[in-house]
Every structure is written in structure tokens, then in C-alpha cells.
Design a protein around this motif. Structure first.
Motif, short mmCIF file in Angstrom:
data_model
loop_
_atom_site.label_atom_id
_atom_site.label_comp_id
_atom_site.label_asym_id
_atom_site.label_seq_id
_atom_site.Cartn_x
_atom_site.Cartn_y
_atom_site.Cartn_z
N GLY A 1 0.78 -1.06 0.03
CA GLY A 1 -0.02 -0.01 0.16
C GLY A 1 0.71 1.31 -0.08
N ASN A 2 2.23 1.27 -0.11
CA ASN A 2 2.83 2.50 0.09
C ASN A 2 3.40 3.02 -1.29
OD1 ASN A 2 5.22 1.09 -0.44
ND2 ASN A 2 6.11 1.21 1.62
N GLY A 3 3.31 1.94 -2.30
CA GLY A 3 3.46 2.51 -3.76
C GLY A 3 4.83 2.43 -4.26
N SER A 4 5.85 1.84 -3.55
CA SER A 4 7.13 1.97 -3.76
C SER A 4 7.84 0.56 -3.27
CB SER A 4 8.05 3.19 -3.31
OG SER A 4 7.97 3.11 -1.83
N VAL A 5 8.91 0.11 -3.89
CA VAL A 5 9.41 -1.23 -3.49
C VAL A 5 11.02 -1.01 -3.46
CG1 VAL A 5 7.68 -2.67 -4.28
CG2 VAL A 5 9.37 -1.89 -6.03
N LEU A 6 11.73 -1.63 -2.71
CA LEU A 6 13.04 -1.64 -2.68
C LEU A 6 13.77 -1.95 -4.01
CD1 LEU A 6 13.99 -2.90 0.82
CD2 LEU A 6 14.05 -0.73 0.01
N ASN A 7 14.73 -1.21 -4.65
CA ASN A 7 15.42 -1.53 -5.65
C ASN A 7 16.59 -2.60 -5.32
OD1 ASN A 7 17.29 -0.04 -4.80
ND2 ASN A 7 16.85 1.56 -6.26
N ALA A 8 17.53 -3.04 -6.11
CA ALA A 8 18.58 -3.91 -5.67
C ALA A 8 19.44 -3.04 -4.72
CB ALA A 8 19.35 -4.25 -6.86
#
Length: 82
Positions: A62-69
Motif C-alpha cells: 500500500g505504500n506505492g514503492s518497492v526496494l530496488n537492488a
């Protein structure tokens, strides 16, 4: 300076997305076609509109962002020292 996050590929940053109830939509389409109320694509559009609902994105929670590498690597390092 680099960022540790990317926009979520599932919800495109909104934190939620729309789904519809397929089994209910099938019943509604059958009903519309039997009554000659609507046919084909029009019946499906109406059924999807009636059965759609918003669901929180499971990938970004629900926060709209994901961790990249880089963010994942940083997160793993922080977990080691916590």
C-alpha cells in the motif's frame, strides 16, 4: 545521490489496484444476455463495473514503492547489525 526505492510495478505507485469478481461477473453477463439487456463486450463492461473493487497492493503493501537492488542490499546489511 541514489534512491533506494522504485515505483511499484504492480500498482504503479498508487498502493492499490482494481479487481473484479469473476464468478459474479459471469453470472451477471449470463443474466444480461438471457434478458437481451446487453450482449458481448457491452455486457462484460457492465458486469465488471458492477463487481469491481479496490484491493491493497501486496507487493508494496500500500505504500506505492518497492526496494530496488541497492535498497535490498542495504536492508540486508541493516538486518545483520540489528
Amino acid at each position: 545521490m541514489s534512491t533506494l526505492y522504485n515505483v511499484c510495478p504492480v500498482c504503479h505507485g498508487s498502493g492499490k489496484y482494481e479487481e473484479y469478481d469473476d464468478s459474479k461477473a459471469n453470472m451477471i453477463v449470463d443474466h444480461y444476455e438471457r434478458l437481451n439487456y446487453a450482449q458481448g463486450n457491452t455486457a462484460w463492461e457492465m458486469a465488471v463495473e458492477e463487481t469491481k473493487f479496490e484491493k491493497e497492493c501486496g507487493k508494496c503493501h500500500g505504500n506505492g514503492s518497492v526496494l530496488n537492488a541497492e535498497g535490498q542490499k542495504m536492508y540486508q546489511e541493516l538486518k545483520k547489525h540489528a
